[in-house]
Design a protein around this motif. Structure first.
Motif, PDB file in Angstrom:
ATOM      1  N   ASP A 119       0.616  -1.221  -0.082  1.00 38.60           N
ATOM      2  CA  ASP A 119      -0.137   0.059  -0.139  1.00 38.60           C
ATOM      3  C   ASP A 119       0.920   1.298  -0.035  1.00 38.60           C
ATOM      4  OD1 ASP A 119      -2.410  -1.385   0.270  1.00 38.60           O
ATOM      5  OD2 ASP A 119      -1.727  -1.863   2.418  1.00 38.60           O
ATOM      6  N   PHE A 120       2.056   1.077   0.478  1.00 40.83           N
ATOM      7  CA  PHE A 120       2.899   2.136   0.617  1.00 40.83           C
ATOM      8  C   PHE A 120       4.369   1.890   0.334  1.00 40.83           C
ATOM      9  CE2 PHE A 120      -0.293   3.424   3.559  1.00 40.83           C
ATOM     10  CZ  PHE A 120      -0.562   4.642   3.392  1.00 40.83           C
ATOM     11  N   ILE A 121       5.030   2.661  -0.378  1.00 38.74           N
ATOM     12  CA  ILE A 121       6.534   2.654  -0.612  1.00 38.74           C
ATOM     13  C   ILE A 121       7.154   3.699   0.088  1.00 38.74           C
ATOM     14  CG2 ILE A 121       8.491   2.924  -2.386  1.00 38.74           C
ATOM     15  CD1 ILE A 121       6.579   1.296  -4.333  1.00 38.74           C
ATOM     16  N   HIS A 122       8.055   3.618   0.719  1.00 37.52           N
ATOM     17  CA  HIS A 122       8.800   4.433   1.850  1.00 37.52           C
ATOM     18  C   HIS A 122      10.169   4.522   1.646  1.00 37.52           C
ATOM     19  CE1 HIS A 122       8.385   6.777   6.048  1.00 37.52           C
ATOM     20  NE2 HIS A 122       9.649   7.198   5.489  1.00 37.52           N
ATOM     21  N   THR A 123      10.793   5.596   0.859  1.00 41.11           N
ATOM     22  CA  THR A 123      12.261   5.476   0.787  1.00 41.11           C
ATOM     23  C   THR A 123      12.881   6.641   1.430  1.00 41.11           C
ATOM     24  OG1 THR A 123      11.558   7.057  -1.107  1.00 41.11           O
ATOM     25  CG2 THR A 123      12.008   4.624  -2.035  1.00 41.11           C
ATOM     26  N   HIS A 124      14.234   6.281   1.655  1.00 39.34           N
ATOM     27  CA  HIS A 124      15.016   6.978   2.586  1.00 39.34           C
ATOM     28  C   HIS A 124      16.283   7.625   2.002  1.00 39.34           C
ATOM     29  CE1 HIS A 124      12.971   6.178   6.634  1.00 39.34           C
ATOM     30  NE2 HIS A 124      12.677   5.080   5.725  1.00 39.34           N
ATOM     31  N   ASP A 125      16.431   8.708   2.117  1.00 40.56           N
ATOM     32  CA  ASP A 125      17.827   9.434   1.782  1.00 40.56           C
ATOM     33  C   ASP A 125      17.768   9.447   0.092  1.00 40.56           C
ATOM     34  OD1 ASP A 125      19.994  10.749   2.182  1.00 40.56           O
ATOM     35  OD2 ASP A 125      21.176   9.167   3.149  1.00 40.56           O
ATOM     36  N   PHE A 126      18.848  10.464  -0.251  1.00 39.94           N
ATOM     37  CA  PHE A 126      18.819  10.678  -1.714  1.00 39.94           C
ATOM     38  C   PHE A 126      19.096   9.541  -2.759  1.00 39.94           C
ATOM     39  CE2 PHE A 126      23.229  11.373  -0.611  1.00 39.94           C
ATOM     40  CZ  PHE A 126      23.794  10.929  -1.648  1.00 39.94           C
ATOM     41  N   HIS A 127      19.649   8.589  -2.260  1.00 36.12           N
ATOM     42  CA  HIS A 127      20.136   7.458  -3.042  1.00 36.12           C
ATOM     43  C   HIS A 127      19.059   6.714  -3.679  1.00 36.12           C
ATOM     44  CE1 HIS A 127      23.075   8.035   0.256  1.00 36.12           C
ATOM     45  NE2 HIS A 127      23.945   7.869  -0.333  1.00 36.12           N
ATOM     46  N   SER A 128      17.834   6.622  -2.854  1.00 39.21           N
ATOM     47  CA  SER A 128      16.598   5.767  -3.037  1.00 39.21           C
ATOM     48  C   SER A 128      15.710   6.353  -3.859  1.00 39.21           C
ATOM     49  CB  SER A 128      16.321   5.117  -2.022  1.00 39.21           C
ATOM     50  OG  SER A 128      15.906   5.902  -1.150  1.00 39.21           O
ATOM     51  N   LEU A 129      15.931   7.896  -3.879  1.00 37.76           N
ATOM     52  CA  LEU A 129      14.645   8.475  -4.475  1.00 37.76           C
ATOM     53  C   LEU A 129      14.241   8.133  -5.746  1.00 37.76           C
ATOM     54  CD1 LEU A 129      13.121  11.192  -3.986  1.00 37.76           C
ATOM     55  CD2 LEU A 129      14.843  12.667  -4.951  1.00 37.76           C
ATOM     56  N   ILE A 130      15.201   8.025  -6.850  1.00 34.59           N
ATOM     57  CA  ILE A 130      14.928   7.445  -8.198  1.00 34.59           C
ATOM     58  C   ILE A 130      13.866   6.157  -8.228  1.00 34.59           C
ATOM     59  CG2 ILE A 130      16.992   6.594  -8.690  1.00 34.59           C
ATOM     60  CD1 ILE A 130      14.666   8.540 -10.982  1.00 34.59           C
ATOM     61  N   ILE A 131      14.900   5.321  -7.163  1.00 32.27           N
ATOM     62  CA  ILE A 131      13.995   4.081  -7.142  1.00 32.27           C
ATOM     63  C   ILE A 131      12.787   4.041  -6.808  1.00 32.27           C
ATOM     64  CG2 ILE A 131      14.305   1.737  -5.924  1.00 32.27           C
ATOM     65  CD1 ILE A 131      17.210   2.038  -6.083  1.00 32.27           C
ATOM     66  N   GLY A 132      12.323   4.897  -5.685  1.00 33.48           N
ATOM     67  CA  GLY A 132      10.970   4.988  -5.320  1.00 33.48           C
ATOM     68  C   GLY A 132       9.981   5.504  -6.066  1.00 33.48           C
ATOM     69  N   LYS A 133      10.608   6.720  -6.898  1.00 34.30           N
ATOM     70  CA  LYS A 133       9.654   7.098  -8.157  1.00 34.30           C
ATOM     71  C   LYS A 133       9.222   6.118  -9.198  1.00 34.30           C
ATOM     72  CE  LYS A 133      10.236   9.647 -12.147  1.00 34.30           C
ATOM     73  NZ  LYS A 133      11.214  10.474 -13.052  1.00 34.30           N
ATOM     74  N   GLU A 134      10.545   5.518  -9.465  1.00 34.70           N
ATOM     75  CA  GLU A 134      10.227   4.184 -10.585  1.00 34.70           C
ATOM     76  C   GLU A 134       9.200   3.381 -10.207  1.00 34.70           C
ATOM     77  OE1 GLU A 134      10.810   4.545 -13.837  1.00 34.70           O
ATOM     78  OE2 GLU A 134      11.764   6.414 -13.665  1.00 34.70           O
ATOM     79  N   LEU A 135       9.731   2.803  -8.934  1.00 37.74           N
ATOM     80  CA  LEU A 135       8.563   1.711  -8.330  1.00 37.74           C
ATOM     81  C   LEU A 135       7.239   1.866  -8.332  1.00 37.74           C
ATOM     82  CD1 LEU A 135      11.072  -0.084  -5.949  1.00 37.74           C
ATOM     83  CD2 LEU A 135      10.555  -0.949  -8.381  1.00 37.74           C
ATOM     84  N   SER A 136       6.998   3.219  -7.571  1.00 34.34           N
ATOM     85  CA  SER A 136       5.666   3.559  -7.521  1.00 34.34           C
ATOM     86  C   SER A 136       4.881   4.099  -8.880  1.00 34.34           C
ATOM     87  CB  SER A 136       5.743   4.870  -6.440  1.00 34.34           C
ATOM     88  OG  SER A 136       6.224   5.891  -7.121  1.00 34.34           O
TER      89      SER A 136
END
Length: 605
Positions: A119-136
């Motif tokens: 239901d939620f993706i919760h990313t931490h710090d700048f390294h994972s920002l692009i990963i969170g965007k693409e997965l969501s």
């Protein structure tokens, strides 16, 4: 780049068993090993307390690891992904390694995210920002109603030590991604304001102070830092906790030690390397190495208890972009240990210390001024300690941040309404004002603030064609069928609001409407039967290993030798078909009523 070649076994991607008592599901992503990241673990634990099924996707630092490794870190299911950088033998340009790592992890994590359907993706710090965007975005394109939360730990624009090309790429990713997030959080008000100004955000990211729990402080904690060092109470002891680099300014602290001749300094850190070696060498040259103590990492839940008998805490950070907006967790650890602080004049730290009058500020990298500041604090320590009161400890505690984080999640989901309209001999009945339920939406019965029964609304099979509302029937456990009057509350989860007429006083007859038997194993499947007496509600069963939900299935086998009974035969996920003996329970689905014959110790091939 040159890549290693190795043969990989085909990877079986299987959904990790979830906690069936959870309302929401969340995958948290951070590109480190998780175990030393107190903020990530605290966020995960906070959501677990709010009945969210949380899994962390982290990054292994084991060079030999080739497959995804499933571990449990402080009760949090964690998948550690192999680090793609270890498959590169050499790279002339660091940015290529960076891109290879993020793209490799994106591909690897997608396999698991697409199965988990959180239901939620919760990313931490700048390294994972692009990963969170693409997965969501991928999940949303597939029709999944997923929310993406991102937590900014650093101000990338101010990371002066970061490789220029990686910094430029990270800022580009930040610009392209930030407006896609459903909610943003960060670590300090200054950083929050900077992000809003940089990207013209409609709302500043919510600040979750990276503070410890007040309850962590244990006055009976035996092996404190002073005891560990065998230092008497009349010896002044300054403490620094956390990672060490040139940007943290420890060279200034070592340089000031000769100016305060009897002062001992303890560094609680796991850091090793050239800079750390240079600090030790400087201490030897300055004749104060015998007063410098280097101690290993202490878990974040124990650190305040460990350092509480130090004289003061210090953070001599140098001034650079990210330092100006930082409000490091070590600052909160110091005050929760109730010791005053000394900090360099980085903007946000200086403002914090001066506002609350909990210590002193010195000019960054000014050795003489730091020496004088330490002497002044030692003379005036009592007044600074006195200012570390309940007000500041409550405001800057994880308990406060935890409640804020829970409200962030709940505010992103809709609020259901409904009514209790009938209390029968065995069931509480009513309706809810929706028909298209999310996986996490439930109706539950509470007695004395404890949830005693729940029904996943998505599991309701409609008996009529009403498009505006859904009828439900919820059954209480057998021990409440004793003809004793009790007060109950019927609530809609996860928001927790009470249904209309949901505060009830009722008693339920002693004749319990469900019968059944967990028979055991037949053909490597869990088997048995259930019977719902005098009622016509579709039912199935759910399998549990200890308290963990494993899987569920229908009870739809007609048993000629048991009229009115329905049999079940459930195949367990491959994860449990490993020949190991485990204790299993079978419960009805819905209602979670334990079936006779549970538990049994079984093994499956």
């Amino acid at each position: 780049m040159i890549f290693k070649r190795f043969m990989k076994k085909p990877e079986i991607v299987e959904k990790i068993p979830e906690n069936n008592n959870s309302y929401l599901s969340c995958v948290m992503i951070v590109l480190n090993e998780v175990k030393h990241d107190s903020r990530v673990k605290k966020c995960a634990k906070a959501l677990q307390k709010a009945n969210c099924d949380v899994k962390i996707f982290g990054l292994s630092q084991d060079k030999e690891q080739q497959g995804v490794k499933w571990v449990e870190i402080q009760g949090i299911p964690t998948l550690l992904f192999p680090n793609p950088k270890f498959t590169i033998l050499s790279s002339a340009v660091r940015i290529y390694t960076w891109k290879y790592v993020t793209q490799g992890l994106l591909a690897a994590m997608w396999k698991y995210i697409s199965i988990e359907q959180p239901d939620f993706i919760h990313t931490h710090d700048f390294h994972s920002l692009i990963i969170g965007k693409e997965l969501s975005l991928r999940l949303k394109k597939e029709g999944q109603d997923v929310k993406w939360v991102h937590d900014f730990h650093e101000y990338v624009k101010g990371l002066d030590g970061l490789d220029d090309e990686i910094k430029e790429l990270s800022l580009t990713e930040e610009k392209e991604s930030i407006l896609h997030a459903d909610y943003l959080t960060t670590v300090s008000p200054t950083l929050s304001t900077a992000l809003r100004n940089d990207y013209d955000l409609k709302k500043e990211p919510t600040v979750l102070y990276n503070a410890p729990n007040r309850s962590n402080l244990n006055l009976d904690y035996d092996l404190t830092i002073r005891k560990k060092l065998n230092l008497p109470t009349d010896i002044e002891l300054g403490v620094y906790i956390g990672g060490i680099s040139e940007f943290r300014g420890l060279h200034t602290l070592i340089g000031a030690m000769p100016l305060v001749p009897h002062l001992h300094i303890a560094l609680v850190t796991e850091t090793k390397g050239k800079y750390m070696d240079s600090l030790i060498e400087s201490a030897k040259e300055l004749g104060c190495y015998d007063r410098l103590h280097i101690l290993p990492y202490v878990d974040s839940t124990e650190i305040t208890s460990f350092i509480r008998d130090a004289t003061f805490g210090i953070h001599p950070m140098t001034r650079y972009g990210n330092a100006e907006v930082a409000l490091p967790n070590k600052l909160f650890d110091y005050i929760h240990a109730k010791i005053p602080v000394i900090v360099s004049n980085c903007t946000t730290m200086e403002q914090f210390v001066n506002k609350w009058k909990i210590g002193l500020v010195f000019e960054a990298e000014n050795v003489n001024e730091l020496g004088n500041t330490i002497k002044k604090l030692l003379k005036e320590r009592a007044k600074f300690t006195e200012n570390i009161n309940d007000e500041i400890l409550d405001i800057f505690s994880w308990e406060t941040s935890e409640e804020l984080l829970k409200s962030i999640y709940l505010d992103m989901i809709r609020k259901l309404e409904g009514e209790v309209n009938n209390i029968g001999n065995s069931f509480i009945e009513g309706w809810v004002n929706k028909t298209d339920f999310k996986s996490y939406e439930r109706v539950a019965v509470f007695h004395k603030k404890e949830m005693i029964s729940q029904l996943k609304l998505q599991n309701i099979i409609e008996k009529d064609s009403n498009k505006k509302k859904t009828d439900f029937s919820i059954l209480l456990p057998e021990k409440y069928h004793d003809s004793v009057k009790r007060e109950y509350e019927v609530r809609l989860l996860p928001r927790g609001n009470i249904l209309e007429n949901g505060k009830i006083t009722a008693m339920f007859e002693e004749k319990f409407p469900i019968d059944g038997k967990f028979e055991g194993v037949v053909n490597n499947k869990i088997t048995g039967w259930i019977k719902l007496k005098n009622y016509d509600y579709p039912t199935g069963v759910a399998i549990y290993y200890n308290s963990k939900y494993v899987c569920s299935g229908a009870a739809d086998i007609i048993l000629e030798e048991k009229p009115g009974c329905l049999g079940f035969s459930i195949n367990l996920p491959e994860l449990y078909r490993d020949g190991k003996a485990r204790k299993y329970w079978v419960k009805t689905n819905p209602w979670d009523i334990e079936i006779n014959g549970s538990p049994q110790i079984l093994k499956f091939d």
